[in-house]
Write an enzyme that holds these catalytic residues in place. Structure first.
Site, PDB file in Angstrom:
ATOM      1  CB  ALA A 160      -0.956   0.087   1.102  1.00 50.59           C
ATOM      2  N   GLY A 180       0.537  -4.900   1.024  1.00 56.53           N
ATOM      3  CA  GLY A 180      -0.710  -4.976   0.157  1.00 56.53           C
ATOM      4  C   GLY A 180      -0.375  -5.681  -1.284  1.00 56.53           C
ATOM      5  CD  GLU A 218      -2.150  -7.419   3.157  1.00 57.55           C
ATOM      6  OE1 GLU A 218      -1.882  -6.140   2.576  1.00 57.55           O
ATOM      7  OE2 GLU A 218      -2.856  -7.496   4.107  1.00 57.55           O
ATOM      8  CD  GLU A 278       1.793  -5.378   5.779  1.00 54.34           C
ATOM      9  OE1 GLU A 278       2.616  -6.376   6.032  1.00 54.34           O
ATOM     10  OE2 GLU A 278       1.042  -5.510   4.814  1.00 54.34           O
TER      11      GLU A 278
HETATM   12  N1  CAA Z   1       4.496   2.943  -1.026  1.00 52.75           N
HETATM   13  C1  CAA Z   1       5.147   4.266  -1.551  1.00 52.75           C
HETATM   14  N2  CAA Z   1       5.955   4.446  -2.366  1.00 52.75           N
HETATM   15  C2  CAA Z   1       6.904   3.388  -2.478  1.00 52.75           C
HETATM   16  C3  CAA Z   1       6.386   2.023  -1.826  1.00 52.75           C
HETATM   17  C4  CAA Z   1       5.396   1.901  -1.125  1.00 52.75           C
HETATM   18  N3  CAA Z   1       4.986   0.789  -0.462  1.00 52.75           N
HETATM   19  N4  CAA Z   1       7.274   1.222  -2.319  1.00 52.75           N
HETATM   20  C5  CAA Z   1       8.320   1.871  -2.696  1.00 52.75           C
HETATM   21  N5  CAA Z   1       7.876   2.921  -3.201  1.00 52.75           N
HETATM   22  C6  CAA Z   1       8.695   4.320  -3.866  1.00 52.75           C
HETATM   23  C7  CAA Z   1       9.816   4.663  -3.146  1.00 52.75           C
HETATM   24  O1  CAA Z   1       9.406   5.655  -2.282  1.00 52.75           O
HETATM   25  C8  CAA Z   1      10.720   5.163  -4.172  1.00 52.75           C
HETATM   26  O2  CAA Z   1      10.212   6.320  -4.545  1.00 52.75           O
HETATM   27  P1  CAA Z   1      11.128   7.581  -5.026  1.00 52.75           P
HETATM   28  O3  CAA Z   1      11.828   7.127  -6.129  1.00 52.75           O
HETATM   29  O4  CAA Z   1      10.386   8.816  -5.132  1.00 52.75           O
HETATM   30  O5  CAA Z   1      11.994   7.792  -3.829  1.00 52.75           O
HETATM   31  C9  CAA Z   1      10.379   4.126  -5.499  1.00 52.75           C
HETATM   32  O6  CAA Z   1       9.332   3.365  -4.700  1.00 52.75           O
HETATM   33  C10 CAA Z   1      11.510   3.239  -5.658  1.00 52.75           C
HETATM   34  O7  CAA Z   1      11.727   2.703  -4.270  1.00 52.75           O
HETATM   35  P2  CAA Z   1      13.236   2.276  -3.480  1.00 52.75           P
HETATM   36  O8  CAA Z   1      13.991   3.286  -3.964  1.00 52.75           O
HETATM   37  O9  CAA Z   1      12.862   2.237  -2.225  1.00 52.75           O
HETATM   38  O10 CAA Z   1      13.522   1.107  -4.222  1.00 52.75           O
HETATM   39  P3  CAA Z   1      14.603  -0.050  -3.689  1.00 52.75           P
HETATM   40  O11 CAA Z   1      14.941  -0.928  -4.725  1.00 52.75           O
HETATM   41  O12 CAA Z   1      15.882   0.560  -3.025  1.00 52.75           O
HETATM   42  O13 CAA Z   1      13.938  -0.758  -2.659  1.00 52.75           O
HETATM   43  C11 CAA Z   1      11.907  -2.031  -1.806  1.00 52.75           C
HETATM   44  C12 CAA Z   1      12.944  -1.563  -3.048  1.00 52.75           C
HETATM   45  C13 CAA Z   1      12.552  -2.916  -0.742  1.00 52.75           C
HETATM   46  C14 CAA Z   1      10.748  -2.711  -2.488  1.00 52.75           C
HETATM   47  C15 CAA Z   1      11.482  -0.751  -1.341  1.00 52.75           C
HETATM   48  O14 CAA Z   1      10.783   0.225  -1.889  1.00 52.75           O
HETATM   49  C16 CAA Z   1      10.511  -0.897   0.227  1.00 52.75           C
HETATM   50  O15 CAA Z   1      10.933  -1.447   1.161  1.00 52.75           O
HETATM   51  N6  CAA Z   1       9.281  -0.756  -0.251  1.00 52.75           N
HETATM   52  C17 CAA Z   1       8.248  -0.535   0.963  1.00 52.75           C
HETATM   53  C18 CAA Z   1       7.509  -1.853   1.220  1.00 52.75           C
HETATM   54  C19 CAA Z   1       6.615  -2.131   2.204  1.00 52.75           C
HETATM   55  O16 CAA Z   1       6.804  -1.536   3.540  1.00 52.75           O
HETATM   56  N7  CAA Z   1       5.283  -2.533   1.961  1.00 52.75           N
HETATM   57  C20 CAA Z   1       4.316  -2.463   2.621  1.00 52.75           C
HETATM   58  C21 CAA Z   1       3.760  -1.285   2.841  1.00 52.75           C
HETATM   59  S1  CAA Z   1       2.433  -1.210   4.061  1.00 52.75           S
HETATM   60  C22 CAA Z   1       1.149  -1.976   3.467  1.00 52.75           C
HETATM   61  O17 CAA Z   1       0.863  -2.629   2.475  1.00 52.75           O
HETATM   62  C23 CAA Z   1      -0.286  -2.081   4.211  1.00 52.75           C
HETATM   63  C24 CAA Z   1      -1.035  -2.932   3.969  1.00 52.75           C
HETATM   64  O18 CAA Z   1      -1.183  -4.098   4.218  1.00 52.75           O
HETATM   65  C25 CAA Z   1      -2.404  -2.385   3.676  1.00 52.75           C
END
Ligand code: CAA
Length: 258
Positions: A64, A109, A112, A132
């Site tokens: 998400a 998400g 999921e 999360e």
């Molecule tokens: N939400 C918003 N933006 C996201 C995102 C997310 N879940 N995942 C990645 N992005 C964005 C980053 O902010 C980045 O944006 P910018 O270029 O503007 O800085 C872009 O995508 C590329 O990401 P990274 O630079 O972080 O890429 P990376 O290769 O270094 O890392 C990754 C990849 C390990 C997937 C890392 O992006 C990451 O950890 N993402 C978040 C994963 C996460 O925590 N997901 C769970 C979200 S909570 C949820 O989903 C709740 C639910 O159940 C409803």
């Protein structure tokens, strides 16, 4: 639509989640669009199987949208969780089989969304997880419920409590994904499986899916009654008569109709 692409390959529908700059993270708008495209899929009787994939090289869906969630209050978060759950439940209950084509990160998400599909095929580079709790929240689009139904309570708790990302081979070992293939073969593998499914009797597949899903939530006696019902319903279809006649005449049925 801005964040969702939809196309067809014969009888296969293909939804692509497309926000590659944010690794296809699911914001409110994307969920609304996903819900809209499901209207189209549901109405189209020519679609026998649905594939869901992520745009770009890196991600299926990285979760998400964290930027959108950051300042949410509990009321807004509840609404966000409700819409995510509503859309994913719709996917789970579609009359046709669904395949998640996991071409990279399937986190939070994203994992999921994949769990709401019937089948998951991953490329070797895919990474899955429910991170999360590292963000101070729980999974909110079905992860606390569907993950344990797929991999069992102990593994689901381990994944959710540690927030660990696992690779595709580990996901295969615990039954989280059905198959792991080379990155360049992923779409062909998914399409081949979809075509194989689409070559069988659509009504039988649809009611088998409903029976499996409903039965999984019920006690065994109730569940077996679902099976009796759907088995019987198949005998009201032309396909059952045609396919059994073809078998006995030692020929292949050309095309299923129902
Ligand atoms: N939400 C918003 N933006 C996201 C995102 C997310 N879940 N995942 C990645 N992005 C964005 C980053 O902010 C980045 O944006 P910018 O270029 O503007 O800085 C872009 O995508 C590329 O990401 P990274 O630079 O972080 O890429 P990376 O290769 O270094 O890392 C990754 C990849 C390990 C997937 C890392 O992006 C990451 O950890 N993402 C978040 C994963 C996460 O925590 N997901 C769970 C979200 S909570 C949820 O989903 C709740 C639910 O159940 C409803």
């Amino acid at each position: 639509m801005e964040n969702i692409k939809f196309e067809k390959d014969g009888n296969i529908g293909i939804i692509t989640i497309s926000r590659p700059k944010a690794l296809n993270a699911l914001n409110f708008k994307t969920l609304v669009e996903l819900n809209e495209v499901l209207d189209q899929v549901e109405k189209d009787e020519e679609i026998y199987v649905l594939l869901i994939r992520g745009d770009g090289e890196k991600a299926f869906v990285a979760g998400a949208d964290i930027a959108e969630m950051k300042d949410m209050n509990p009321k807004e978060a509840r609404e966000f969780s409700i819409i995510g759950n509503k859309v994913f439940r719709r996917i789970e209950n579609l009359r046709i089989p669904t395949i998640a084509v996991i071409n990279g990160y399937a986190l939070g998400g994203g994992c999921e969304l994949a769990l709401s599909c019937d089948i998951r095929i991953a490329s070797e580079n895919a990474k899955l997880g429910q991170p999360e709790v590292g963000l101070g929240i729980t999974p909110g689009f079905g992860g606390t419920q569907r993950l344990s139904r797929v991999v069992g309570l102990a593994k689901a708790k381990e994944l959710i409590f540690t927030g660990d990302m696992i690779d595709a081979n580990e996901a295969f070992k615990i039954g989280l994904v059905n198959r792991v293939v080379k990155k360049e073969e992923l779409m062909d593998e998914a399409l081949n499986m979809a075509k194989k499914i689409a070559s069988n009797a659509p009504f039988a597949i649809s009611v088998a899916k409903a029976s499996i899903n409903r039965g999984y939530q019920a006690d065994i006696d109730t569940a077996l009654m679902y099976e009796v019902e759907v088995f019987a319903q198949c005998f009201a279809t032309e396909d059952q008569k045609d396919a059994m006649t073809a078998f006995l005449e030692k020929r292949k049925i050309e095309k299923f109709k129902n």
